[in-house]
Design a protein around this motif. Structure first.
Motif, mmCIF file in Angstrom:
data_model
loop_
_atom_site.group_PDB
_atom_site.id
_atom_site.type_symbol
_atom_site.label_atom_id
_atom_site.label_comp_id
_atom_site.label_asym_id
_atom_site.label_seq_id
_atom_site.Cartn_x
_atom_site.Cartn_y
_atom_site.Cartn_z
ATOM 1 N N MET A 1 0.850 -1.198 0.000
ATOM 2 C CA MET A 1 0.000 0.000 0.000
ATOM 3 C C MET A 1 0.884 1.246 0.000
ATOM 4 N N ALA A 2 0.499 2.239 -0.766
ATOM 5 C CA ALA A 2 1.283 3.465 -0.844
ATOM 6 C C ALA A 2 1.048 4.334 0.371
ATOM 7 N N ILE A 3 2.068 5.078 0.779
ATOM 8 C CA ILE A 3 1.976 6.012 1.891
ATOM 9 C C ILE A 3 2.071 7.415 1.321
ATOM 10 N N GLN A 4 1.186 8.311 1.723
ATOM 11 C CA GLN A 4 1.212 9.676 1.225
ATOM 12 C C GLN A 4 1.660 10.627 2.327
ATOM 13 N N GLU A 5 2.413 11.645 1.937
ATOM 14 C CA GLU A 5 2.884 12.635 2.894
ATOM 15 C C GLU A 5 3.121 13.939 2.157
ATOM 16 N N ALA A 6 3.102 15.059 2.886
ATOM 17 C CA ALA A 6 3.370 16.352 2.274
ATOM 18 C C ALA A 6 4.835 16.416 1.879
ATOM 19 N N ALA A 7 5.129 17.207 0.835
ATOM 20 C CA ALA A 7 6.509 17.276 0.361
ATOM 21 C C ALA A 7 6.755 18.531 -0.441
ATOM 22 N N ILE A 8 8.037 18.820 -0.645
ATOM 23 C CA ILE A 8 8.491 19.889 -1.527
ATOM 24 C C ILE A 8 9.313 19.233 -2.617
ATOM 25 N N ASP A 9 9.027 19.564 -3.885
ATOM 26 C CA ASP A 9 9.756 18.887 -4.946
ATOM 27 C C ASP A 9 11.140 19.514 -5.125
ATOM 28 N N SER A 10 11.907 18.963 -6.090
ATOM 29 C CA SER A 10 13.306 19.362 -6.249
ATOM 30 C C SER A 10 13.450 20.802 -6.699
ATOM 31 N N ARG A 11 12.399 21.392 -7.218
ATOM 32 C CA ARG A 11 12.478 22.787 -7.670
ATOM 33 C C ARG A 11 12.012 23.750 -6.575
ATOM 34 N N GLY A 12 11.666 23.179 -5.392
ATOM 35 C CA GLY A 12 11.290 24.018 -4.269
ATOM 36 C C GLY A 12 9.832 24.411 -4.254
ATOM 37 N N THR A 13 9.011 23.851 -5.117
ATOM 38 C CA THR A 13 7.594 24.193 -5.135
ATOM 39 C C THR A 13 6.797 23.117 -4.426
ATOM 40 N N GLY A 14 5.708 23.491 -3.862
ATOM 41 C CA GLY A 14 4.901 22.545 -3.120
ATOM 42 C C GLY A 14 4.171 21.580 -4.029
ATOM 43 N N VAL A 15 4.019 20.336 -3.601
ATOM 44 C CA VAL A 15 3.227 19.347 -4.309
ATOM 45 C C VAL A 15 2.220 18.779 -3.332
ATOM 46 N N ALA A 16 1.156 18.208 -3.872
ATOM 47 C CA ALA A 16 0.060 17.753 -3.032
ATOM 48 C C ALA A 16 0.499 16.661 -2.063
ATOM 49 N N GLY A 17 1.401 15.794 -2.469
ATOM 50 C CA GLY A 17 1.828 14.721 -1.591
ATOM 51 C C GLY A 17 2.774 13.786 -2.295
ATOM 52 N N VAL A 18 3.332 12.902 -1.513
ATOM 53 C CA VAL A 18 4.257 11.914 -2.036
ATOM 54 C C VAL A 18 3.669 10.546 -1.797
ATOM 55 N N GLU A 19 3.725 9.705 -2.807
ATOM 56 C CA GLU A 19 3.317 8.318 -2.632
ATOM 57 C C GLU A 19 4.570 7.471 -2.553
ATOM 58 N N THR A 20 4.626 6.611 -1.569
ATOM 59 C CA THR A 20 5.813 5.812 -1.316
ATOM 60 C C THR A 20 5.516 4.330 -1.532
ATOM 61 N N PHE A 21 6.396 3.687 -2.288
ATOM 62 C CA PHE A 21 6.285 2.260 -2.554
ATOM 63 C C PHE A 21 7.623 1.593 -2.279
ATOM 64 N N GLU A 22 7.598 0.280 -2.158
ATOM 65 C CA GLU A 22 8.862 -0.444 -2.064
ATOM 66 C C GLU A 22 9.589 -0.379 -3.410
ATOM 67 N N THR A 23 8.817 -0.562 -4.507
ATOM 68 C CA THR A 23 9.407 -0.571 -5.851
ATOM 69 C C THR A 23 8.530 0.209 -6.817
#
Length: 374
Positions: A1-23
Motif C-alpha cells: 500500500m502506498a503512503i502519502q505525505e506532504a513534500a516539496i519537490d526538487s524545484r522548491g515548489t509545493g506538491v500535493a503529496g508523495v506516494e511511497t512504494f517499495e518498488t
C-alpha cells in the motif's frame, strides 16, 4: 500500500503529496508488466507508471497498421499467460497491444497510465520519481522503458525541401499519409523493408542503406515450424552475455540491428523496390546518396531506428556513450534496475516473449535485497 505525505519537490515548489512504494516500475510495456507479474507473486509493494494513455500504447501509436510480429504467437506470451492466438500465427501490433492490456487486467497489476516521468533522482537512500506535479518515492526503481527511446533522424533531414513529406517510421501508419510520387525509405533493416513492400504497390519506391542480410528461411513456411524452435533456442540460450559467441555477437547487434526477417531480397526485387546506397546528405532540398546521386522524391521515411534517451535519469549510472552500466540489468547504483534493453542478457531480451526471463531475474534480485533489509 502506498503512503502519502506532504513534500516539496526538487524545484522548491509545493506538491500535493508523495506516494511511497517499495518498488516503482517505470514503463508499462511487456518488460514492465513482466516484472510486475513476478513482484506480485512475491508479495512486493509496487506501482507501474506508464506515459501512454492506455496500456500497450506504444504498440498502437508507434507502429504502422500492417505490422506483424516477427515471432509466432507461441513465442509471444508473457509470464503466466500464453498469447491467446494460434501458435503459428503472427500477431499484429494491435493484437499485441490488446494482449498487454488484457494481461495487466488479468493479473490485476497496478498500472497508472498518463504518467510521464520527467526526472529520476535520489534523496538520501531513496529514489524520487517526478511526474509533473506528482511525486513518488521508493527504495528501488526498475527502468522498463525499453531500448527504443527517441526516433533517430539525421541532422540534415531539416534541409529537405518542405514540399517533400517526411516522417520517421514510428509516425508512419499507411500509404494515405504520403503524397503522390516516389518514396525514399532511408534504412534497409526490417522496418524499411516491410514498409517498402507495402508502398511499392502504390508508389515508386527506393530503399536506401547497407544490406544487413536476411534469415535463410521463410518464417511463415512449413519448414519454419521445424527450424524456428532451434533458432529461438540459439537466440535465447546460446547468444547470451555468458557465452563467448554471444559476447562477440552482441556489439554487432547493438550497432547494426538484426538481419531482415520476413522480407527477402527476392521479394524486394519482385515488388520493384530499387535498392540504393546509404543516404548521406541533402543538396538543393533533395536527398543525396553515398554515390553522389540526388533522388527526386515526393516522400522520405526515416527508418533509421531509435536512440536511447535516459536524460531524465539524474544518476551516475552511465558510461561515456550514455549507455546504462549494469550486470544483467542490475545497475551500478544499489536498488536501480534496467529491463527490456536490446540484448540485455540474450538476443531475445527485448522480444515480447523473451523479456520474461530477465524480469524473473530482476524480481528475484529485488526480493532477495528486500529480505536482507527487513
Amino acid at each position: 500500500m502506498a503512503i502519502q505525505e506532504a513534500a516539496i519537490d526538487s524545484r522548491g515548489t509545493g506538491v500535493a503529496g508523495v506516494e511511497t512504494f517499495e518498488t516503482i516500475i517505470i514503463g508499462g510495456g511487456q518488460a514492465g508488466l513482466s516484472v510486475g507479474y513476478y513482484l506480485k507473486k512475491r508479495g512486493e509493494s509496487f506501482v507501474i507508471l506508464d506515459a501512454n494513455d492506455r496500456i500497450g500504447g506504444s504498440w498502437r501509436t508507434r507502429t504502422w497498421d500492417s505490422l506483424r510480429l516477427f515471432t509466432p504467437a507461441r513465442y509471444d506470451g508473457l509470464p503466466g499467460w500464453p498469447f491467446p492466438a494460434s501458435a503459428w500465427s503472427y500477431p499484429t501490433a494491435r493484437e499485441t497491444a490488446e494482449y498487454l492490456e488484457a494481461y495487466a487486467e488479468r493479473f490485476e497489476l497496478p498500472v497508472r497510465t498518463g504518467m510521464t516521468v520527467e526526472r529520476l533522482r535520489k534523496n538520501g537512500d531513496r529514489y524520487v520519481v517526478e511526474c509533473r506535479e506528482r511525486r513518488f518515492e521508493a527504495e528501488r526503481v526498475v527502468v522498463a522503458t525499453g531500448f527504443y527511446g527517441k526516433p533517430s533522424v539525421p541532422g540534415f533531414a531539416s534541409e529537405l525541401d518542405p514540399r517533400i513529406v517526411q516522417m520517421h517510421s514510428s509516425e508512419y501508419r499507411d500509404p494515405s499519409q504520403l503524397r503522390p510520387g516516389g518514396v525514399l525509405l532511408v534504412g534497409a533493416g526490417n522496418s524499411g523493408a516491410d514498409i517498402a513492400m507495402e508502398l511499392s504497390k502504390s508508389h515508386r519506391t527506393w530503399l536506401s542503406g547497407r544490406d544487413k542480410g536476411q534469415v535463410p528461411i521463410r518464417i511463415e513456411s512449413r519448414l519454419a515450424r521445424f527450424v524456428l524452435p532451434i533458432l529461438w533456442f540459439v537466440a535465447s540460450h546460446v547468444l547470451t552475455v555468458k557465452t563467448p559467441i554471444g559476447r562477440k555477437v552482441r556489439p554487432h547487434v547493438l550497432e547494426d540491428g538484426a538481419p531482415r526477417i520476413r522480407v527477402k531480397a527476392d521479394d524486394l526485387e519482385a515488388a520493384g523496390v530499387e535498392r540504393v546506397p546509404k543516404t548521406v546528405a541533402v543538396t538543393g532540398g533533395l536527398p543525396v546518396l553515398e554515390d553522389g546521386r540526388a533522388i527526386d522524391v515526393a516522400n522520405v521515411i526515416w527508418c533509421t531506428g531509435f536512440r536511447q534517451d535516459f536524460s531524465w535519469i539524474d544518476l551516475p549510472v552511465f558510461d561515456d556513450d550514455s549507455a546504462p552500466i549494469h550486470k544483467r540489468g542490475v545497475a551500478a547504483e544499489v536498488g536501480l534496475y534496467f529491463v527490456g534493453l536490446d540484448f540485455l542478457f540474450a538476443f531475445t531480451s527485448e522480444n515480447v516473449g523473451g523479456v520474461g526471463r530477465d524480469a524473473r531475474y530482476i524480481a528475484k534480485h529485488i526480493g532477495n535485497h528486500a529480505t536482507r533489509l527487513r
